[in-house]
Design an enzyme around this catalytic site. Sequence first.
Site, PDB file in Angstrom:
ATOM      1  N   LYS A 198       0.778  -1.090  -0.022  1.00  0.00           N
ATOM      2  CA  LYS A 198       0.006  -0.169   0.195  1.00  0.00           C
ATOM      3  C   LYS A 198       0.698   1.339  -0.174  1.00  0.00           C
ATOM      4  O   LYS A 198       1.468   1.714   0.969  1.00  0.00           O
ATOM      5  CB  LYS A 198      -0.953  -0.087   1.216  1.00  0.00           C
ATOM      6  CG  LYS A 198      -1.878   1.209   0.993  1.00  0.00           C
ATOM      7  CD  LYS A 198      -2.786   1.565   2.373  1.00  0.00           C
ATOM      8  CE  LYS A 198      -1.786   2.654   2.866  1.00  0.00           C
ATOM      9  NZ  LYS A 198      -1.714   4.100   2.258  1.00  0.00           N
TER      10      LYS A 198
ATOM     11  N   GLY B 115       7.264   4.699   8.067  1.00  0.00           N
ATOM     12  CA  GLY B 115       6.416   5.585   8.508  1.00  0.00           C
ATOM     13  C   GLY B 115       6.619   6.271   9.863  1.00  0.00           C
ATOM     14  O   GLY B 115       7.617   6.055  10.356  1.00  0.00           O
ATOM     15  N   SER B 116       5.729   6.858  10.411  1.00  0.00           N
ATOM     16  CA  SER B 116       5.712   7.743  11.621  1.00  0.00           C
ATOM     17  C   SER B 116       5.828   6.525  12.621  1.00  0.00           C
ATOM     18  O   SER B 116       5.197   5.507  12.600  1.00  0.00           O
ATOM     19  CB  SER B 116       4.374   8.592  11.814  1.00  0.00           C
ATOM     20  OG  SER B 116       3.501   7.797  11.970  1.00  0.00           O
TER      21      SER B 116
ATOM     22  N   GLU C 249      10.286   0.545  10.151  1.00  0.00           N
ATOM     23  CA  GLU C 249      11.493   1.763   9.935  1.00  0.00           C
ATOM     24  C   GLU C 249      10.657   3.110  10.378  1.00  0.00           C
ATOM     25  O   GLU C 249       9.737   3.374   9.319  1.00  0.00           O
ATOM     26  CB  GLU C 249      12.096   1.657   8.634  1.00  0.00           C
ATOM     27  CG  GLU C 249      13.375   2.044   8.277  1.00  0.00           C
ATOM     28  CD  GLU C 249      13.258   3.748   7.890  1.00  0.00           C
ATOM     29  OE1 GLU C 249      13.282   4.548   8.891  1.00  0.00           O
ATOM     30  OE2 GLU C 249      13.310   4.089   6.648  1.00  0.00           O
TER      31      GLU C 249
ATOM     32  N   CYS D 204      13.751  10.372   6.883  1.00  0.00           N
ATOM     33  CA  CYS D 204      13.794   9.915   8.205  1.00  0.00           C
ATOM     34  C   CYS D 204      15.135   9.893   8.899  1.00  0.00           C
ATOM     35  O   CYS D 204      15.154  10.087  10.139  1.00  0.00           O
ATOM     36  CB  CYS D 204      13.149   8.364   8.235  1.00  0.00           C
ATOM     37  SG  CYS D 204      14.183   7.512   6.915  1.00  0.00           S
TER      38      CYS D 204
ATOM     39  N   GLU E 188      10.423  15.067  15.679  1.00  0.00           N
ATOM     40  CA  GLU E 188      10.778  15.142  14.254  1.00  0.00           C
ATOM     41  C   GLU E 188       9.988  16.013  13.563  1.00  0.00           C
ATOM     42  O   GLU E 188       8.719  15.928  13.600  1.00  0.00           O
ATOM     43  CB  GLU E 188      10.180  13.607  13.550  1.00  0.00           C
ATOM     44  CG  GLU E 188      10.814  13.473  12.539  1.00  0.00           C
ATOM     45  CD  GLU E 188      10.629  12.017  11.869  1.00  0.00           C
ATOM     46  OE1 GLU E 188       9.346  11.302  12.125  1.00  0.00           O
ATOM     47  OE2 GLU E 188      11.483  11.280  11.235  1.00  0.00           O
TER      48      GLU E 188
HETATM   49  P1  NAI Z   1       1.945   8.023   8.631  1.00  0.00           P
HETATM   50  O1  NAI Z   1       2.954   7.164   9.294  1.00  0.00           O
HETATM   51  O2  NAI Z   1       0.557   8.216   8.974  1.00  0.00           O
HETATM   52  O3  NAI Z   1       2.043   7.259   6.962  1.00  0.00           O
HETATM   53  C1  NAI Z   1       2.757   6.048   6.455  1.00  0.00           C
HETATM   54  C2  NAI Z   1       1.861   5.237   5.876  1.00  0.00           C
HETATM   55  O4  NAI Z   1       1.014   4.682   7.049  1.00  0.00           O
HETATM   56  C3  NAI Z   1       1.023   5.739   4.935  1.00  0.00           C
HETATM   57  O5  NAI Z   1       0.969   4.860   3.684  1.00  0.00           O
HETATM   58  C4  NAI Z   1      -0.298   5.693   5.804  1.00  0.00           C
HETATM   59  O6  NAI Z   1      -1.410   5.546   4.874  1.00  0.00           O
HETATM   60  C5  NAI Z   1      -0.158   4.314   6.335  1.00  0.00           C
HETATM   61  N1  NAI Z   1      -1.042   4.488   7.761  1.00  0.00           N
HETATM   62  C6  NAI Z   1      -1.529   5.490   8.255  1.00  0.00           C
HETATM   63  N2  NAI Z   1      -2.009   5.018   9.420  1.00  0.00           N
HETATM   64  C7  NAI Z   1      -2.265   3.734   9.214  1.00  0.00           C
HETATM   65  C8  NAI Z   1      -2.760   2.537  10.060  1.00  0.00           C
HETATM   66  N3  NAI Z   1      -3.392   2.924  11.333  1.00  0.00           N
HETATM   67  N4  NAI Z   1      -2.597   1.270   9.898  1.00  0.00           N
HETATM   68  C9  NAI Z   1      -1.723   1.080   8.747  1.00  0.00           C
HETATM   69  N5  NAI Z   1      -1.133   2.109   7.909  1.00  0.00           N
HETATM   70  C10 NAI Z   1      -1.345   3.348   8.176  1.00  0.00           C
HETATM   71  O7  NAI Z   1       3.000   9.169   8.608  1.00  0.00           O
HETATM   72  P2  NAI Z   1       2.239  10.784   7.816  1.00  0.00           P
HETATM   73  O8  NAI Z   1       0.833  10.968   8.634  1.00  0.00           O
HETATM   74  O9  NAI Z   1       2.327  10.808   6.310  1.00  0.00           O
HETATM   75  O10 NAI Z   1       3.124  11.774   8.180  1.00  0.00           O
HETATM   76  C11 NAI Z   1       3.288  12.177   9.556  1.00  0.00           C
HETATM   77  C12 NAI Z   1       4.635  12.339  10.465  1.00  0.00           C
HETATM   78  O11 NAI Z   1       5.355  11.024  10.053  1.00  0.00           O
HETATM   79  C13 NAI Z   1       5.424  13.165   9.577  1.00  0.00           C
HETATM   80  O12 NAI Z   1       5.571  14.362   9.984  1.00  0.00           O
HETATM   81  C14 NAI Z   1       6.945  12.403   9.663  1.00  0.00           C
HETATM   82  O13 NAI Z   1       7.423  13.157  11.236  1.00  0.00           O
HETATM   83  C15 NAI Z   1       6.581  11.277   9.942  1.00  0.00           C
HETATM   84  N6  NAI Z   1       6.943  10.146   8.906  1.00  0.00           N
HETATM   85  C16 NAI Z   1       8.186   9.612   8.957  1.00  0.00           C
HETATM   86  C17 NAI Z   1       8.476   8.847   7.731  1.00  0.00           C
HETATM   87  C18 NAI Z   1       9.836   7.988   7.788  1.00  0.00           C
HETATM   88  O14 NAI Z   1      10.301   7.639   7.066  1.00  0.00           O
HETATM   89  N7  NAI Z   1      10.387   7.785   9.116  1.00  0.00           N
HETATM   90  C19 NAI Z   1       7.653   8.749   6.627  1.00  0.00           C
HETATM   91  C20 NAI Z   1       6.472   9.549   6.580  1.00  0.00           C
HETATM   92  C21 NAI Z   1       6.184  10.154   7.714  1.00  0.00           C
END
Ligand code: NAI
Length: 794
Positions: free
Chosen positions: A193, A245-246, A267, A301, A398
């Site tokens: 996804k 992701g987060s 990660e 990240c 972050e």
């Molecule tokens: P997020 O962690 O919500 O999104 C990442 C992925 O997880 C997306 O594909 C999203 O649709 C999916 N997702 C969201 N909620 C989920 C759930 N309950 N179960 C399964 N999958 C789910 O990150 P978001 O909201 O885009 O960004 C928020 C903050 O997260 C950013 O400001 C940043 O600080 C951090 N982040 C860190 C990343 C990294 O590479 N370490 C990448 C993206 C965001």
Amino acid sequence: MAHIKDVLNSMDYGPAPEGNEHVVAWLETHKAGFGHFIDGKFTDPGAGKSFKVTNPADGKLLARVADGSAEDIDRAVSAATRAFKSWSKLSGHQRGRYLYAIARNVQKRDRFLAVLETMDNGKPIRETRDIDIPLVARHFYHHAGWAELLESEFPGYRPVGVCGQIIPWNFPLLMLAWKIAPALAAGNTVVLKPAEQTPLTALAFAEICREVGLPAGVINIVTGEGDTGAALVAHEGVQKLAFTGSTDVGRIIRTATAGSGKKLSLELGGKSPFIVFDDADLDSAVEGLVDAIWFNQGEVCCAGSRLLVQEGIAEKLYAKLRARMETLRVGSPLDKSTDIGAVVSTEQLERITSLVEKGRAEGAEVFQPSIAIPGTGTFFAPTLMTGVEPASTVAVVEIFGPVLVAMTFRTPDEAVALANNTRFGLAASVWSENISRSLDVASRLKAGVIWINATNLFDAAAGFGGYRESGFGREGGREGLFEYLVLGDGKPKGKTAAMGALVAAPSATAEIVAIDEVDRTAKLFIGGKQARPDSGYSYAVTSSAGKQVGLAGLGNRKDIRNAVEAAGKAEGWGAATAHNRAQILYYLAENLSSRSEEFEARLRAMTGASKRQAAEEVAAAVRRTFFYAGFADKHDGAVHSTKSRHVTLAMNEPFGIMGVVCPDEAPLLGFVSLVMPALATGNRVVAVPSSRYPLAATDFYQIVDTSDVPDGVLSIVTGNAAELAKTLADHDEVAALWNFNSGVDAALVDKASSGNLKPVWNGGSPDWQGGDAQGREYLRRATQVKNIWVPYGE
Ligand code: NAI
Ligand code: MG
């Protein structure tokens, strides 16, 4: 038209837009929208709900994309399950051919993919063209090689099954490659996804899968938002989940999968330090900072988002940095001379803006250069915040934007303390011309990737991943492949094990005795001393025949906390030479051997084992201790073959403090099989022995006592294994947990571990006498890989 003379006078860049006609035309052919890619076909875009995908640089609509429902996920998982049967049976060579074909097709379409990524995400074309897409191809080539070598390099390992993969928006196609390439190489099938902000390159990738004739169902792409991801996480047909992701969502996934037995890699976020010593080459460090925090708008990240600079040179470095910031170009992502493009979304822009305001309110000095920023689109100026306190919000959370926060330190020790003063541990960058200082600091930093006089270097041959709350598991390299493999037959063990039904005694009916009444109680062993349990109670240990054979201390939370505290003071164990540790383990083995008869008698009295069985268990425990003594100085790291003129050191580091919950069956051998590899690799251990038959382990303290094991390195806390395991899982100072007690609910410890996101190994019940209860797998699980990149040359 500008005159050449004027241009030479101003030295301004003219516009240098990259053509995007081919992408616009492709989007035009998908005007009706994009469906999911399931079982080798695209679903009807008109069916079900959909959402808009926009270009953040101008807010314009790029496409409509299907919003995946739980049914879509279910269909994709079914397709992947069917495909797994034949895909996993192909030879590594056959799978490798597909991966090569994908790599070549990515290269053939590199310009298309770079432009599409730039339009979808807002990142500069220079980066998608020179970094993202070449690395995508590199990952598929690298893993084509692993597919080829799998059988010879990973004997005894098998693919996990269907992998659910959830990726973020910051490196959309690259994160897809990091996840899909190793999964396919190892023989798994995938449901992926993409992030809702940036799904388009994943859909273009699905077209590549079709072009190369990848069998239907091997890769499935389901687009959607968080709830689509949650449906994938929850699906019972998924055996492995990989998430980037987060940290918040990582924690949700850890909790949601608790007890499911799904393999998991996370990660997550970071707040990575960028440490500049006073002997650093400051001009290089400034260029390093540009790459650390203004690469990809800081939406990285592992961004070097915390500048730690030695006090004496701080003002000088800030001045150079501010001057350099005045030359950064913020603007159209498709322009070839743009340094900083658009932030991915308005939500992200608001988040960055409000955090910078918070920093200002908390007293930071905020600098932004006086450069032009486009009036429309989600652009944010490169920002430097100085005078930041280590505890202020902007120094802790972050920001995920082009914002650098700076602090000063005086001594190397203080630099290390500040650098490690975070819940994260993804990456770090160290700048000093003194190699011995750089490597010393690198060894003391708690992070998965360390760059010396460099930053943001990536390669498919080197693992990438975090310590602490930056997650667990690695992507890339040999270490990354283990995330997609299981040892042995791959069937979860434990529930069907011979003695698996044993209760995690002391049960409610166990006799609880106040210690003062009888003082023949086996005590706890904490910090190198026998200790009375905090509860003041002990419990009756009854033999399998129902006879009371002794009393064991009824340990509680407080005892675990004391043991962890004692382990905290025994840090020297991990820093001791492996040779030292080996010698102590040899000594342990010898001492155990010389008291074999006592241990045999103890086992017989407790478990009713025959003389022969008891003798075999003790003999095996002795051999196993020798085995890990022998291995203590042989769990070597590696030098990865990454870029030229770089040494990339993969070091196997201990976690620090480990919790080890031992099985009821094989009360001595199980204990030794788990504690020894953890000690051999330099961890300090808080062990919870079998609740039902704890006395062989409590006798063990005498062996520890006479074998020069430093105080606090091994503590033994008896009591209710489930309760003690939960306390260990909850504890933030415990960095990893092994639970091999089938009476302890895996869901309970998995859930409790989500606090500091420690890796948990619910190991079930291996045949303790057999080969799968010892070996490299145990050493690997007791360590985490730190990759240290050291470039060389003038
Ligand atoms: P997020 O962690 O919500 O999104 C990442 C992925 O997880 C997306 O594909 C999203 O649709 C999916 N997702 C969201 N909620 C989920 C759930 N309950 N179960 C399964 N999958 C789910 O990150 P978001 O909201 O885009 O960004 C928020 C903050 O997260 C950013 O400001 C940043 O600080 C951090 N982040 C860190 C990343 C990294 O590479 N370490 C990448 C993206 C965001
Ligand atoms: Mg977009």
